[in-house]
Design an enzyme around this catalytic site. Structure first.
Site, mmCIF file in Angstrom:
data_model
loop_
_atom_site.group_PDB
_atom_site.id
_atom_site.type_symbol
_atom_site.label_atom_id
_atom_site.label_comp_id
_atom_site.label_asym_id
_atom_site.label_seq_id
_atom_site.Cartn_x
_atom_site.Cartn_y
_atom_site.Cartn_z
ATOM 1 N N SER A 134 38.828 82.065 33.097
ATOM 2 C CA SER A 134 39.507 80.980 32.390
ATOM 3 C C SER A 134 40.955 81.014 32.372
ATOM 4 O O SER A 134 41.599 82.091 32.456
ATOM 5 C CB SER A 134 39.292 81.029 31.153
ATOM 6 O OG SER A 134 39.955 80.196 29.945
ATOM 7 N N TYR A 157 42.849 74.741 33.202
ATOM 8 C CA TYR A 157 43.234 73.576 32.391
ATOM 9 C C TYR A 157 44.620 73.283 32.708
ATOM 10 O O TYR A 157 45.550 74.216 32.773
ATOM 11 C CB TYR A 157 43.262 74.499 30.922
ATOM 12 C CG TYR A 157 41.928 74.432 30.368
ATOM 13 C CD1 TYR A 157 41.079 73.391 30.324
ATOM 14 C CD2 TYR A 157 41.765 75.747 29.578
ATOM 15 C CE1 TYR A 157 39.802 73.553 29.591
ATOM 16 C CE2 TYR A 157 40.620 75.834 28.718
ATOM 17 C CZ TYR A 157 39.787 74.647 28.845
ATOM 18 O OH TYR A 157 38.663 75.049 28.340
ATOM 19 N N THR A 183 38.243 71.971 34.790
ATOM 20 C CA THR A 183 37.714 71.443 33.358
ATOM 21 C C THR A 183 37.976 69.888 33.090
ATOM 22 O O THR A 183 39.149 69.815 32.599
ATOM 23 C CB THR A 183 37.797 72.485 32.529
ATOM 24 O OG1 THR A 183 37.126 73.682 33.014
ATOM 25 C CG2 THR A 183 36.780 72.209 31.515
ATOM 26 N N LYS A 261 34.489 70.621 36.784
ATOM 27 C CA LYS A 261 33.396 71.243 35.848
ATOM 28 C C LYS A 261 33.393 70.382 34.466
ATOM 29 O O LYS A 261 34.445 69.974 33.905
ATOM 30 C CB LYS A 261 34.176 72.587 35.357
ATOM 31 C CG LYS A 261 33.150 73.413 33.986
ATOM 32 C CD LYS A 261 33.821 74.720 34.051
ATOM 33 C CE LYS A 261 32.931 75.482 32.833
ATOM 34 N NZ LYS A 261 33.404 75.204 31.372
ATOM 35 N N HIS A 285 30.481 72.181 28.323
ATOM 36 C CA HIS A 285 31.263 73.131 27.531
ATOM 37 C C HIS A 285 30.556 73.767 26.617
ATOM 38 O O HIS A 285 31.117 74.164 25.524
ATOM 39 C CB HIS A 285 32.784 72.248 26.901
ATOM 40 C CG HIS A 285 33.881 73.105 26.997
ATOM 41 N ND1 HIS A 285 34.813 72.750 27.873
ATOM 42 C CD2 HIS A 285 34.274 74.137 26.404
ATOM 43 C CE1 HIS A 285 35.768 73.535 27.803
ATOM 44 N NE2 HIS A 285 35.694 74.644 27.010
HETATM 45 C C1 LIG Z 1 34.161 80.973 23.477
HETATM 46 C C2 LIG Z 1 34.046 80.139 24.532
HETATM 47 C C3 LIG Z 1 35.212 79.809 25.173
HETATM 48 C C4 LIG Z 1 35.126 78.846 26.189
HETATM 49 N N1 LIG Z 1 36.352 78.860 26.968
HETATM 50 C C5 LIG Z 1 36.499 77.983 28.254
HETATM 51 C C6 LIG Z 1 37.496 77.902 28.830
HETATM 52 O O1 LIG Z 1 38.286 78.638 28.667
HETATM 53 N N2 LIG Z 1 37.308 76.993 29.915
HETATM 54 C C7 LIG Z 1 36.116 76.246 30.406
HETATM 55 O O2 LIG Z 1 36.179 75.730 31.252
HETATM 56 N N3 LIG Z 1 35.168 76.485 29.555
HETATM 57 C C8 LIG Z 1 35.167 77.289 28.489
HETATM 58 N N4 LIG Z 1 33.998 77.502 27.699
HETATM 59 C C9 LIG Z 1 32.835 76.936 28.223
HETATM 60 C C10 LIG Z 1 32.040 77.546 29.257
HETATM 61 O O3 LIG Z 1 32.581 77.851 30.439
HETATM 62 C C11 LIG Z 1 30.735 77.166 29.337
HETATM 63 O O4 LIG Z 1 30.710 75.979 29.854
HETATM 64 C C12 LIG Z 1 29.754 77.276 28.129
HETATM 65 O O5 LIG Z 1 30.092 78.580 27.524
HETATM 66 C C13 LIG Z 1 28.135 77.411 28.596
HETATM 67 O O6 LIG Z 1 27.280 77.234 27.717
HETATM 68 P P1 LIG Z 1 26.530 78.460 26.937
HETATM 69 O O7 LIG Z 1 27.583 79.304 26.176
HETATM 70 O O8 LIG Z 1 25.673 77.767 26.068
HETATM 71 O O9 LIG Z 1 26.096 79.226 27.799
HETATM 72 C C14 LIG Z 1 33.917 78.481 26.613
HETATM 73 C C15 LIG Z 1 32.762 78.531 25.929
HETATM 74 C C16 LIG Z 1 32.736 79.470 24.954
HETATM 75 C C17 LIG Z 1 31.453 79.781 24.323
#
Ligand SMILES: Cc1cc2nc3c(=O)[nH]c(=O)nc-3n(C[C@H](O)[C@H](O)[C@H](O)COP(=O)(O)O)c2cc1C
Length: 390
Positions: A134, A157, A183, A261, A285
């Site tokens: 990330s 981002y 993203t 994404k 997300h």
């Molecule tokens: C705590 C947390 C932080 C996240 N931070 C980012 C991030 O910094 N950038 C991003 O593109 N997606 C982020 N995501 C989304 C994840 O990349 C991903 O799309 C998502 O967690 C997938 O779903 P799942 O948690 O049900 O497996 C985050 C998700 C969570 C749970």
């Protein structure tokens, strides 16, 4: 007392029932499935940090839809096929991976364990998985790449300030990242109520680590990827005026391949192709963007159809079982991302927990591949699933 009531009372007091009830595990090896790590994570994390991990948006309906929608697809398994040897490996963007399961970009992983992204990188290395880092990582892209021992992908981002974006790109490129994933699902903002509720339960002083009222600049000030940059112009991680023009600008500014994404429709997948994108991640997300109510597994067929095999289609959101992964592969995904499950492992047991989560999912995937009569990922096609609504 009638017989049924007497029996229920007996059951409630029975030591056998107590034995069968969930108790958080104390060793990764005790876990039966990835949910066992969730129990531990929930118990050990500070309330606010657990809320950050767990939250969706509004009523968390999209978050739950992601996992629940797998029930809308059933498996059509074949029999009498030699499945002694099963190969879960895939080739993606010219590299081979042990399994199609990749680690999604997740911000601030030191909020879950002191070793954060480094522990995750070491687990990804041990188990041969692709890791996407990330922008808001709590370890630098250089440190994580070194711990992974192979190229990782970088998630971007952008901010309102192009100079910052260009610096992030250059840094990821120099660290050896072959792919950047932009993203695109947070431009409308996101109403995260579950995290707000958990914050209220946390009696620690958050201002010790977090800058109060600092906005996005305050949030990223301490983050390694922003060190040495003038971040005063950074108002958000998702400027609301970004369009496909920005995709072109990114492509012109970097030698990395560009994934987008957050695509959930066939129309946008077609536009992605038109604008020269190298790959798509079907994602909402993890239910943290808009409350669409629509799971990613249900978005996958139209996106995969529009991509038509010309670019890779990855997916994430709600994957908790090997059968979930299998269904996505059958519906046209090239690889499947997990977010929270590996965070549960990380929070519970650090690197060992992440490794255990990855091992469980791989074991489950191998089992369903054998059960279905498929010995390679390439064999898992549309004919192996039924959409029960059709
Ligand atoms: C705590 C947390 C932080 C996240 N931070 C980012 C991030 O910094 N950038 C991003 O593109 N997606 C982020 N995501 C989304 C994840 O990349 C991903 O799309 C998502 O967690 C997938 O779903 P799942 O948690 O049900 O497996 C985050 C998700 C969570 C749970």
């Amino acid at each position: 007392m009638n017989g049924r009531r007497r029996f229920l009372r007996y059951l409630a007091g029975s030591p056998f029932l107590a034995l069968a009830q969930d108790k958080p595990i104390s060793d990764p090896a005790e876990a039966l499935n990835v949910f066992d790590f969730h129990e531990v994570a929930k118990a050990v994390l500070p309330r606010a940090h657990y809320g950050y991990m767990a939250t969706g948006v509004d009523d968390d309906r999209t978050l739950h839809a992601n996992s629940e929608a797998f029930q809308k697809y059933q498996l059509r398994v074949r029999r009498l096929i030699d499945v002694k040897k099963v190969d879960t490996s895939i080739t993606l963007m010219g590299s081979r991976w042990e399994t199609p399961i990749f680690l999604c970009p997740v911000g601030s992983q030191r909020a879950f364990h002191a070793d954060g992204e480094i522990a995750v990188a070491k687990a990804a290395r041990a188990k041969g998985h692709l890791q996407i880092l990330s922008t808001t990582t709590t370890s630098s892209v250089e440190e994580v790449s070194e711990a992974r021992g192979a190229p990782i992908w970088y998630q971007l981002y952008p901010t309102e300030d192009w100079t910052i974006t260009r610096s992030l790109l250059k840094r990821a490129e120099t660290a050896g990242c072959p792919v950047v994933a932009l993203t695109v699902d947070l431009y409308g903002g996101s109403n995260r109520e579950t995290i707000a509720r958990f914050r209220k339960l946390d009696d620690r002083d958050c201002n010790v680590c977090h800058e109060p009222n600092g906005g996005y600049a305050g949030y990223i000030r301490g983050k390694p990827m922003f060190q040495g940059l003038d971040i005063s112009g950074a108002k958000s991680n998702s400027p609301a005026d970004l369009t496909w023009d920005f995709v072109h600008r990114l492509k012109d500014a970097t030698s990395m391949k560009l994934f987008v994404k957050g695509i959930v429709t066939g129309e946008d997948a077609a536009l992605a192709l038109e604008h020269g994108v190298d790959g798509i991640v079907v994602s909402n997300h993890g239910g943290r963007a808009e409350e669409s109510g629509r799971s990613t597994i249900e978005c996958l067929p139209e996106v995969a159809n529009a991509a038509g095999g010309r670019i890779p289609v990855l997916i994430d959101g709600g994957f908790r079982r090997g059968t979930d992964v299998f269904k996505a592969l059958a519906l046209g995904a090239d690889a499947v991302g997990i977010g929270r499950p590996y965070l549960w492992g990380l929070a519970a047991f650090g690197q060992a927990g992440v490794e255990a989560v990855l091992a469980i999912l791989r074991r489950e995937l191998e089992m369903v591949m054998r059960q279905a009569g498929t010995t390679t990922v390439g064999q898992i096609g549309r004919e192996y699933v039924v959409d029960i609504r059709e």
